[in-house]
Design a protein around this motif. Structure first.
Motif, mmCIF file in Angstrom:
data_model
loop_
_atom_site.group_PDB
_atom_site.id
_atom_site.type_symbol
_atom_site.label_atom_id
_atom_site.label_comp_id
_atom_site.label_asym_id
_atom_site.label_seq_id
_atom_site.Cartn_x
_atom_site.Cartn_y
_atom_site.Cartn_z
ATOM 1 N N MET A 137 50.256 50.491 39.873
ATOM 2 C CA MET A 137 49.324 51.423 40.500
ATOM 3 C C MET A 137 50.138 52.256 41.495
ATOM 4 N N ALA A 284 50.232 32.191 41.392
ATOM 5 C CA ALA A 284 49.477 32.364 40.152
ATOM 6 C C ALA A 284 50.143 33.396 39.250
ATOM 7 N N ASN A 378 43.291 35.118 45.159
ATOM 8 C CA ASN A 378 42.563 36.396 45.101
ATOM 9 C C ASN A 378 41.059 36.290 45.290
ATOM 10 N N ALA A 447 35.293 37.297 44.544
ATOM 11 C CA ALA A 447 36.566 38.018 44.510
ATOM 12 C C ALA A 447 36.769 38.801 45.802
ATOM 13 N N HIS A 450 36.509 43.755 46.557
ATOM 14 C CA HIS A 450 35.554 44.011 45.486
ATOM 15 C C HIS A 450 34.356 44.726 46.090
ATOM 16 N N TRP B 123 47.629 48.173 34.483
ATOM 17 C CA TRP B 123 47.958 47.715 35.829
ATOM 18 C C TRP B 123 47.795 46.207 35.933
ATOM 19 N N GLN B 124 48.013 45.681 37.148
ATOM 20 C CA GLN B 124 47.763 44.259 37.346
ATOM 21 C C GLN B 124 46.265 43.995 37.417
ATOM 22 N N GLY B 126 43.242 40.520 37.754
ATOM 23 C CA GLY B 126 43.079 39.125 38.151
ATOM 24 C C GLY B 126 42.093 38.424 37.239
ATOM 25 N N GLN B 137 46.854 35.468 38.006
ATOM 26 C CA GLN B 137 47.264 36.871 38.048
ATOM 27 C C GLN B 137 47.714 37.332 36.656
ATOM 28 N N CYS B 160 37.352 40.408 37.293
ATOM 29 C CA CYS B 160 38.684 40.846 37.715
ATOM 30 C C CYS B 160 38.758 40.703 39.232
ATOM 31 N N ASN B 161 39.742 39.934 39.708
ATOM 32 C CA ASN B 161 39.857 39.808 41.158
ATOM 33 C C ASN B 161 41.168 40.341 41.724
ATOM 34 N N GLU B 162 41.840 41.193 40.952
ATOM 35 C CA GLU B 162 42.944 41.965 41.542
ATOM 36 C C GLU B 162 42.530 43.426 41.504
ATOM 37 N N PHE B 163 42.567 44.081 42.663
ATOM 38 C CA PHE B 163 42.122 45.477 42.733
ATOM 39 C C PHE B 163 42.868 46.325 41.698
ATOM 40 N N CYS B 164 42.113 47.044 40.879
ATOM 41 C CA CYS B 164 42.739 47.805 39.799
ATOM 42 C C CYS B 164 42.121 49.191 39.687
ATOM 43 N N GLY B 165 41.820 49.790 40.836
ATOM 44 C CA GLY B 165 41.312 51.156 40.788
ATOM 45 C C GLY B 165 39.800 51.197 40.868
ATOM 46 N N ILE B 166 39.285 52.389 40.702
ATOM 47 C CA ILE B 166 37.896 52.666 41.047
ATOM 48 C C ILE B 166 36.904 51.874 40.192
ATOM 49 N N HIS B 168 37.318 48.758 39.264
ATOM 50 C CA HIS B 168 37.603 47.332 39.459
ATOM 51 C C HIS B 168 36.351 46.459 39.458
ATOM 52 N N HIS B 169 35.321 46.914 40.162
ATOM 53 C CA HIS B 169 34.141 46.061 40.332
ATOM 54 C C HIS B 169 33.226 46.028 39.111
ATOM 55 N N MET B 171 34.663 45.458 36.118
ATOM 56 C CA MET B 171 35.494 44.793 35.102
ATOM 57 C C MET B 171 35.094 43.324 34.974
#
Lengths: 561, 179
Positions: A137, A284, A378, A447, A450, B123-124, B126, B137, B160-166, B168-169, B171
């Protein structure tokens, strides 16, 4: 050619105070407090958005605000304040001039410009990459550039600190070894250099990648090196706030460590082992061996934890010994009941110590246990943990010491003493709530980072347990309380600096804040500390029980290997 | 005191109290216990993250996942049309993470082992299996292989618990476990 340094004599301590050192302490402390205000209010926005019933900000704003919140408080508030501590612990405590003040001002300017650029980049909306800015990112190039500038400025500050130690030694402004508080600051500065080097190693290539010169950055390598900065920078805070605990206990109560030797040894363990633990964030991850994870996450053999546990006995022990020497010897806990709980410097220090140990320390060890991390990675448990360390621990300790800095350095009386008495308690209850309820929500799987845990826009629905929603609501209420405590702190400090009654030299000499006994060296000289032994026993029991409870939680999830 | 230099140069010859020595010993032993606990769990514990990981090209990973899904697709999710894939127990299964979905929906059998491959195509991300609460991860270009044994039938969600852009929530994915 630099002008000859000018000094004044502190009426409270008799120490010589270099005007340039004093000006730099003021400048860094003021900018730090501004960032605490900005970052703290952004944090309130985050908490009120994560409270599902309120859901304040829209998603795009939320992610930008969350990014700015993390950077403003975790980097800018804390590191500006730490620069003030470094200059205080070197020039002031060693009775010396500050080496090369002009260079310190260059560093300060770089930090200031860098921090403004980062905020601009984030709030413009193109760099909502969170504090961690994990690749691939990508943020705007100025985001990375601003952090690099800030870091180099901080590195210059560390160099000025080290140079001041040399100057003081050369000019024989003190005899023998440095004081314990300075020793703690040295530890913080050494870790800072390690931290900034790690940051440079990863952020310079990342900047080049953001402008298209480098084609790819490996996401796992990025994290390994980035956390050398990200986690280690929090260890600067630990060293700095432990030094501040000793400082406050010394100034307010004339308290002496039960054994200076042991306290110094504990700081030495920090130098040797505290920079490890970057793996706390890599437990992890694919591609990193368990052997490395186990070694690194435990700081070798929990030797840095050992250092903290030593301070955890030494500081309450110092307080108990000082109180007993004052005649509070009745029973086991008279010394504690009769401690100066109405003095916000003392109560802030005591609350910081207790919350850092019980909430931040224990949860950190558990979160950093290789396998247990699987049920926490996380989730909101992670911010729950680090709000206990960085807000309840570091920030509250820094607030408490500010109540001593204002009269001693700014030469002003604190305004609104009646309200101020309550400030540490309001802030502490708020932060304890934030930490505990986030950890609770994390235990239920919620999470972190979020925007909407109701998943109302998702194609698949999912409901977290109702208790999680309760936790998020309580988290929001706690955040309001903490923000109230923060606002009182800032109003009082800014108000005192601008409008507080001047502390006249003569009056200060007549009633100095430090007793002459407090200015003489020595260890506590007593081992009769039954109250401290009981408190430490309670802490240890809580630690062991909570540790094994989490292994039990882990054993109940799906087998995986 | 803590803010004054030591008076005697040989400050390190000061005595240490018995209580402090005991505390240091207790804390040190506790550190050894906690250190050993992680190693012990690798030997006897059932929840350890695998050390098996490979470099993988995102396109190659996607192709493997699609091939597997085509082969073992049993039906489609009624609402979303996502393929529901029922692979044989013991097989390698590939779960794709990408902006902003988990693909496909697997239907696994309770008490059976599967070699789960996790990778991201961008991207990454979670992997957060709920309500079980297992969190791992997920990186692009890395294929993490872990053996999972679903221990209870039911419908699970992958948040998904790794922030991955707008997005994210939004996913969220599904995982089914049948008896």
């Amino acid at each position: 050619m630099a002008k000859a340094p000018t000094f004044r004599t502190c009426p409270d301590t008799g120490l010589k105070i270099h005007s340039q050192a004093e000006a730099l302490i003021k400048a860094n402390a003021v900018v730090a407090v501004v960032y605490l205000l900005v970052g703290g209010l952004l944090g309130l926005g985050v908490a009120l958005t994560r409270w599902p019933a309120v859901h304040l900000l829209d998603a795009e704003t939320f992610y930008a605000v969350l990014t700015a919140h993390g950077i403003d408080v975790l980097l800018f508030w804390i590191i500006f304040f730490e620069m003030a501590i470094l200059y205080f612990a070197s020039a002031i405590l060693l009775n010396s001039r500050l080496a090369a003040p002009w260079l310190a001002w260059v560093g300060f300017a770089m930090m200031l410009v860098g921090s403004v650029i980062v905020n601009y980049a984030v709030l413009q909306g193109e760099s909502s990459v969170m504090f961690t800015s994990y690749v691939p990112m990508q943020a705007a190039p100025e985001f990375y550039l601003g952090i690099i500038l800030f870091a180099v400025g901080a590195l210059i500050g560390c160099m000025v600190f080290f140079a001041t130690l040399v100057v003081a030694k050369e000019e024989k402004t003190y005899e023998g070894s440095v004081p314990l508080v300075t020793f703690g600051a040295v530890v913080a500065a050494i870790i800072a250099v390690f931290t900034i080097a790690s940051g440079a190693i990863i952020l310079i290539p990342t900047f080049l990648w953001s402008v298209g010169i480098i084609s790819e950055i490996d996401s796992v390598v990025y994290k390994i090196v980035w956390w050398g900065m990200g986690h280690a920078s929090q260890q600067i805070n630990v060293s700095a706030h432990v030094a501040v605990w000793y400082l406050i206990a010394a100034i307010v109560l004339g308290a002496r460590p039960i054994s200076e030797k042991v306290s110094r040894f504990a700081f030495l363990l920090y130098i040797l082992f505290l920079q490890l633990a970057s793996a706390h964030h890599l437990l992890a991850e694919p591609g990193i061996s368990s052997e490395y994870k186990v070694f690194n996450t435990s700081y070798a053999l929990y030797l840095a934890v050992l250092g903290s546990m030593i301070h955890g006995m030494s500081i309450p022990g110092a307080v108990e010994a000082a109180q007993r020497a004052k005649g509070f010897t009745h029973g086991i806990f008279q010394w504690l009941r009769r401690a100066p709980w109405g003095n916000p410097a003392f109560s802030g220090m005591a609350l910081s110590l207790v919350m850092f140990g019980f909430l931040g320390g224990i949860s950190g060890v558990i979160l950093g246990t290789e396998q247990i991390n699987l049920i926490m990675h996380n989730t909101l448990y992670v911010p729950g943990h680090f709000h206990a360390t960085v807000v309840a621990g570091t920030t509250l300790a820094f607030m408490a010491v500010t109540y001593l800095v204002v009269p001693l350095i700014f030469r002003r009386e604190l305004i609104w003493p009646g309200l101020l008495k309550w400030q540490p308690y309001i802030f502490a209850v708020g932060v304890a709530g934030i930490s505990v309820f986030m950890m609770g929500a994390g235990t239920l799987g919620v999470a972190r980072r979020h925007w909407d845990i109701t998943f109302s826009d998702s194609i698949f629905s999912f409901d977290y347990p109702p208790a999680a929603f309760l936790m998020m609501g309580l988290n929001g209420i706690s955040a309001i309380l903490a923000a109230l405590g923060g606002v009182i702190f800032i109003l009082v400090v800014v108000g005192s600096i601008l409008f507080g009654k001047r502390r006249e030299e003569a009056a200060a000499r007549e009633a100095p804040m430090l007793t002459p006994a407090a200015m003489t060296y020595g260890t506590a000289g007593t081992w009769h500390l039954p109250g401290t032994y009981i408190l430490v026993g309670v802490f240890f029991t809580a630690f062991v029980l909570y540790y094994f409870i989490n292994w039990k939680f882990l054993s109940e999830v799906w087998p995986l290997s | 005191m803590a803010i004054s230099p030591p008076e005697r140069r040989l400050w390190w010859k000061e005595p240490i109290g018995r209580a402090e020595v005991i505390w240091i010993a207790v804390a040190f032993v506790w550190g050894l216990v906690m250190f050993s606990a992680m190693i012990y769990w690798h030997i006897v514990g059932e929840q350890n993250l695998s050390n098996e990981a490979y470099r993988v090209d995102p396109e190659v990973f996607a192709a493997r996942a699609e091939e597997l899904a085509d082969k073992y697709k049993v039906r489609e999710d009624e609402v979303t049309g996502y393929p529901i894939v029922h692979p044989p127990p013991g097989s390698d299964i590939y779960l794709i993470a990408r902006l902003w979905e988990w693909w496909p929906i697997f239907e696994l059998e309770e008490g059976q082992n599967y070699r789960l491959h996790l990778s991201s195509l961008d991207w990454q991300h979670g992997f957060s299996l709920q309500p079980e609460n297992i969190n791992i991860q997920v990186h692009p270009n890395y294929d993490l292989v872990l053996t999972v044994t679903p221990s209870e039938a039911g419908e699970y969600s992958i948040v998904c618990n790794e922030f991955c852009g707008i997005g994210h929530h939004i996913m969220v994915g599904k995982l089914l476990v049948v008896e």
